[in-house]
Write a protein that holds these residues in place. Structure first.
Motif, PDB file in Angstrom:
ATOM      1  N   ARG A  80      -3.802   0.039 -10.453  1.00  0.00           N
ATOM      2  CA  ARG A  80      -4.403  -0.924 -11.369  1.00  0.00           C
ATOM      3  C   ARG A  80      -3.722  -2.285 -11.262  1.00  0.00           C
ATOM      4  NH1 ARG A  80      -3.682  -3.832 -15.319  1.00  0.00           N
ATOM      5  NH2 ARG A  80      -1.472  -3.295 -15.342  1.00  0.00           N
ATOM      6  N   ARG A  81      -2.393  -2.280 -11.074  1.00  0.00           N
ATOM      7  CA  ARG A  81      -1.646  -3.530 -10.945  1.00  0.00           C
ATOM      8  C   ARG A  81      -2.089  -4.302  -9.696  1.00  0.00           C
ATOM      9  NH1 ARG A  81       1.469  -6.754 -13.917  1.00  0.00           N
ATOM     10  NH2 ARG A  81       3.230  -6.894 -12.495  1.00  0.00           N
ATOM     11  N   LEU A  82      -2.249  -3.607  -8.596  1.00  0.00           N
ATOM     12  CA  LEU A  82      -2.668  -4.267  -7.360  1.00  0.00           C
ATOM     13  C   LEU A  82      -4.072  -4.833  -7.504  1.00  0.00           C
ATOM     14  CD1 LEU A  82      -2.191  -5.073  -4.455  1.00  0.00           C
ATOM     15  CD2 LEU A  82      -2.925  -2.770  -3.746  1.00  0.00           C
ATOM     16  N   ASP A  83      -4.975  -4.063  -8.136  1.00  0.00           N
ATOM     17  CA  ASP A  83      -6.340  -4.549  -8.353  1.00  0.00           C
ATOM     18  C   ASP A  83      -6.342  -5.816  -9.213  1.00  0.00           C
ATOM     19  OD1 ASP A  83      -7.336  -2.464  -6.866  1.00  0.00           O
ATOM     20  OD2 ASP A  83      -7.843  -1.210  -8.604  1.00  0.00           O
ATOM     21  N   SER A  84      -5.526  -5.808 -10.255  1.00  0.00           N
ATOM     22  CA  SER A  84      -5.448  -6.965 -11.148  1.00  0.00           C
ATOM     23  C   SER A  84      -4.877  -8.179 -10.417  1.00  0.00           C
ATOM     24  CB  SER A  84      -4.593  -6.622 -12.370  1.00  0.00           C
ATOM     25  OG  SER A  84      -4.559  -7.695 -13.286  1.00  0.00           O
ATOM     26  N   TYR A  85      -3.871  -7.953  -9.607  1.00  0.00           N
ATOM     27  CA  TYR A  85      -3.247  -9.017  -8.805  1.00  0.00           C
ATOM     28  C   TYR A  85      -4.272  -9.666  -7.887  1.00  0.00           C
ATOM     29  CZ  TYR A  85      -0.091 -10.880  -5.131  1.00  0.00           C
ATOM     30  OH  TYR A  85       0.557 -11.662  -4.212  1.00  0.00           O
ATOM     31  N   ARG A  86      -5.026  -8.838  -7.185  1.00  0.00           N
ATOM     32  CA  ARG A  86      -6.061  -9.351  -6.283  1.00  0.00           C
ATOM     33  C   ARG A  86      -7.114 -10.143  -7.046  1.00  0.00           C
ATOM     34  NH1 ARG A  86      -6.718  -3.577  -3.216  1.00  0.00           N
ATOM     35  NH2 ARG A  86      -5.372  -3.981  -1.391  1.00  0.00           N
ATOM     36  N   LEU A 105       0.829  -1.209   0.000  1.00  0.00           N
ATOM     37  CA  LEU A 105       0.000   0.000   0.000  1.00  0.00           C
ATOM     38  C   LEU A 105       0.862   1.256   0.000  1.00  0.00           C
ATOM     39  CD1 LEU A 105      -2.858  -0.959   2.492  1.00  0.00           C
ATOM     40  CD2 LEU A 105      -2.890  -0.984  -0.013  1.00  0.00           C
ATOM     41  N   ALA A 106       2.016   1.183   0.654  1.00  0.00           N
ATOM     42  CA  ALA A 106       2.926   2.339   0.658  1.00  0.00           C
ATOM     43  C   ALA A 106       3.421   2.629  -0.753  1.00  0.00           C
ATOM     44  CB  ALA A 106       4.109   2.065   1.592  1.00  0.00           C
ATOM     45  N   ALA A 107       3.688   1.561  -1.525  1.00  0.00           N
ATOM     46  CA  ALA A 107       4.145   1.736  -2.902  1.00  0.00           C
ATOM     47  C   ALA A 107       3.043   2.326  -3.772  1.00  0.00           C
ATOM     48  CB  ALA A 107       4.612   0.395  -3.477  1.00  0.00           C
ATOM     49  N   VAL A 108       1.798   1.912  -3.507  1.00  0.00           N
ATOM     50  CA  VAL A 108       0.671   2.503  -4.238  1.00  0.00           C
ATOM     51  C   VAL A 108       0.549   3.979  -3.882  1.00  0.00           C
ATOM     52  CG1 VAL A 108      -1.840   2.502  -4.522  1.00  0.00           C
ATOM     53  CG2 VAL A 108      -0.592   0.330  -4.435  1.00  0.00           C
ATOM     54  N   GLY A 109       0.733   4.270  -2.604  1.00  0.00           N
ATOM     55  CA  GLY A 109       0.609   5.648  -2.140  1.00  0.00           C
ATOM     56  C   GLY A 109       1.653   6.579  -2.723  1.00  0.00           C
ATOM     57  N   ASP A 110       2.891   6.097  -2.889  1.00  0.00           N
ATOM     58  CA  ASP A 110       3.922   6.987  -3.431  1.00  0.00           C
ATOM     59  C   ASP A 110       4.018   6.923  -4.957  1.00  0.00           C
ATOM     60  OD1 ASP A 110       5.450   4.733  -4.196  1.00  0.00           O
ATOM     61  OD2 ASP A 110       6.663   4.769  -2.380  1.00  0.00           O
ATOM     62  N   GLY A 111       3.132   6.129  -5.575  1.00  0.00           N
ATOM     63  CA  GLY A 111       3.065   6.095  -7.031  1.00  0.00           C
ATOM     64  C   GLY A 111       4.019   5.134  -7.705  1.00  0.00           C
ATOM     65  N   SER A 112       4.844   4.424  -6.940  1.00  0.00           N
ATOM     66  CA  SER A 112       5.787   3.491  -7.561  1.00  0.00           C
ATOM     67  C   SER A 112       5.110   2.198  -8.014  1.00  0.00           C
ATOM     68  CB  SER A 112       6.934   3.177  -6.593  1.00  0.00           C
ATOM     69  OG  SER A 112       6.438   2.600  -5.390  1.00  0.00           O
TER      70      SER A 112
END
Length: 368
Positions: free
Chosen positions: A318-324, A307-314
């Motif tokens: 969309r990638r996390l949503d697809s992974y889930r 979530l920290a990586a999503v928050g800082d934009g790295s």
């Protein structure tokens, strides 16, 4: 008479162009001692298959190798033992153990896997630049490719239809959905990039995968240097193609290597591909290892590196949503044939349902 290749001879094996090597030679030895011939399946059609052997391509019946398990049926790319030339009819007597297999779930409700190609070294995902990129579909294909044991490769076809600048942007988008995967752009019309792709595929067996209209048959013809596969233009209205390839065909490439062309795939359901999903989303798996809790669900837990990586934009959300999404789908597919996991999912669904109802009640001021 048994078939074996003389160890002292320097002459190439008759099936070398189709992928035969010392490993297959050792695996086949017991069947050769029984007088059977080695061969590779180049096409399967209604209980019969075409098999390339040292005596040429023969038609053989698969009656004696028809298992109840659909995952063990004869498939294009399989190495088999067939009756010798004096047999009429000829039968496939045995399948050699597969080194790899590209498998998807069927569209039926019976929870079965379908093998698209066997003993593949490169799983080539063909994507047309004439259509809008579907990164989610790309990730799905790549998860199956990694799970198969083959090395994935993304090929962007119809590169002549876009400018160099546009091609660069599209290639970057694909690269974010395919970390660690080589991406090549080609044009079957102009020949751009075909020589590079041919060199990459020269070291083994490759299967072309993608939707109808992606340009697989045109690409196969360009690699073969001949109009072997039927090609039809995609519809101008939506860019979709028709199924010009209706069977899976195995063909030897002139520059070395073997190519399996496949019909366009409308559906690519996962089939027990958890490891493949993890490989396709390797950067998320690496981040998850840094989370504070080893069982972090990457939802709202403190110390979540994902979530920290999503928050800082790295990491794109969309990638996390697809992974889930793919992990959920894969777990559901596996649960269909795993009673224990099915029971766990049912308890999980009931728990989430109760939590959801409690949240609604609390919101309405009806807390008990």
């Amino acid at each position: 008479m048994s078939f074996s290749s003389p160890q002292a001879s320097s002459a190439p094996h008759p099936l070398a162009a189709h992928g035969w090597d010392a490993g297959w030679d050792a695996e086949f030895a017991p069947y050769g001692a029984r007088g059977l011939l080695p061969g590779r399946v180049v096409r399967v059609d209604r209980g019969l298959c075409d098999v390339v052997t040292p005596d040429g391509t023969v038609r053989a019946d698969t009656e004696f190798v028809v298992p109840r398990d659909p995952m063990k049926v004869v498939c294009t790319g399989d190495w088999v033992a067939v009756d010798p030339a004096d047999s009429d009819p000829r039968y496939v007597r045995a399948l050699l153990a597969r080194r790899s297999a590209f498998v998807r779930s069927t569209s039926s409700k019976r929870s079965e896997g379908q093998i698209l190609a066997a003993n593949v070294d490169h799983a080539v995902l063909v994507i047309s630049l004439a259509l809008e990129l579907d990164l989610g579909r790309t990730e799905r294909f790549l998860a199956l490719a990694w799970e198969s044991g083959a090395l994935p490769l993304v090929v962007l076809t119809k590169a002549d239809l876009v400018t160099a600048a546009v091609l660069g942007h599209l290639a970057e988008d694909i690269a974010t959905a395919a970390p660690g995967v080589q991406v090549l752009a080609v044009s079957s019309l102009t020949g751009e990039g075909v020589d590079v792709l041919s060199a990459v595929l020269s070291g083994g067996t490759s299967v072309l995968l993608g939707t109808s209209g992606a340009g697989k048959s045109s690409l196969a013809n360009a690699l073969l240097g001949a109009e072997v596969m039927d090609v039809r233009a995609a519809r101008d209205v939506d860019g979709k193609g028709r199924h010009t390839t209706t069977t899976r065909n195995l063909l030897a490439l002139p520059g070395g290597g073997v190519l399996i062309d496949t019909p366009g795939l409308r559906g690519v359901g996962l089939w027990d591909a958890e490891a493949g999903v993890g490989q396709a989303f390797a950067e998320i798996e690496a981040l998850a290892a840094e989370c504070r809790f080893h069982d972090c669900a990457h939802g709202a837990e403190p110390g979540c590196a994902v979530l920290a990586a999503v928050g800082d934009g790295s990491l794109p959300e969309r990638r996390l949503d697809s992974y889930r999404k793919l992990l959920r789908e894969n777990r559901y597919i596996v649960a269909k044939t795993d009673a224990r996991l099915r029971s766990e999912l049912r308890r999980d669904w009931k728990r989430k349902g109760a939590e959801g109802r409690a949240a609604v009640e609390a919101k309405r001021g009806r807390v008990r």
